[in-house]
Write an enzyme that holds these catalytic residues in place. Sequence first.
Site: not given
Ligand code: PGA
Length: 250
Positions: A9, A11, A94, A96, A166, A172, A212
Amino acid sequence: MGKYIIAGNWKMNKLPSETYDFVKEVAKATEGAKCEVVCCTPYVCLAEAVRAAEGTHVKIGAENLHFEDKGAYTGEVSADMLKDIKVDYVIIGHSERRQYFAETDETVNLKVKKALEKGLIPILCVGESLEEREAGITMDLIAIQIKKAFAGIEAEDAKKVVIAYEPIWAIGTGKTATAEQAEEVCKGIRDIIGQLYCPKCAAEYTIQYGGSMNAANAEELLGKDNIDGGLIGGASLKSEDFAKIVFSVK
Ligand code: PGA
């Protein structure tokens, strides 16, 4: 269990001009993978990503879509538009998008239905915040997210949906859920799916962990019975890191 899928992803990272070379790099670095490999990119990178992935094993996904077919929705992108440029996957719900762009369980449900109707594979994201985890309501909350996301979806279609667990507190932040925590919730998700549809078919669903996940912890997470892949943010931006995760699927 389900088919293994490792999906990046991106982003809001990488430029359209960097996309072709990077997807080629990913294709080369992940050749011989024992799982499906997907790069989910910003809208403006998709066409280049699809062009680069052509003739390779890599599949391309979007990070969002709109649930209407067409019309006066300035700034939005439809499922037909994604299909038209040969996108295969789409991330839906997601955290976010739920947090910053007013995505709700209701719009997530509409988007999952639209993606399925148009032949896109949804990667449906669910997960709890740190406060929710500390309050001991993780599974209750995820049950609601799953039930609402799958409302009105027949069993035949439902199993095309990839579910990504998630935990928001792990995204992140460098804080990964322990493999046991991730496995517990992914198993819980499979049980909910079993109740909603049938216990036997729940085994066919792909349930990913995301938050992560990296080259160092992927093998342990992916070794768990109910974790069939990963949705990878930060570590999907470097092809070697991403490939190490891909090759953690044995
Ligand atoms: P990350 O993000 O691996 O940077 O924690 C995962 C995601 O939000 O899909």
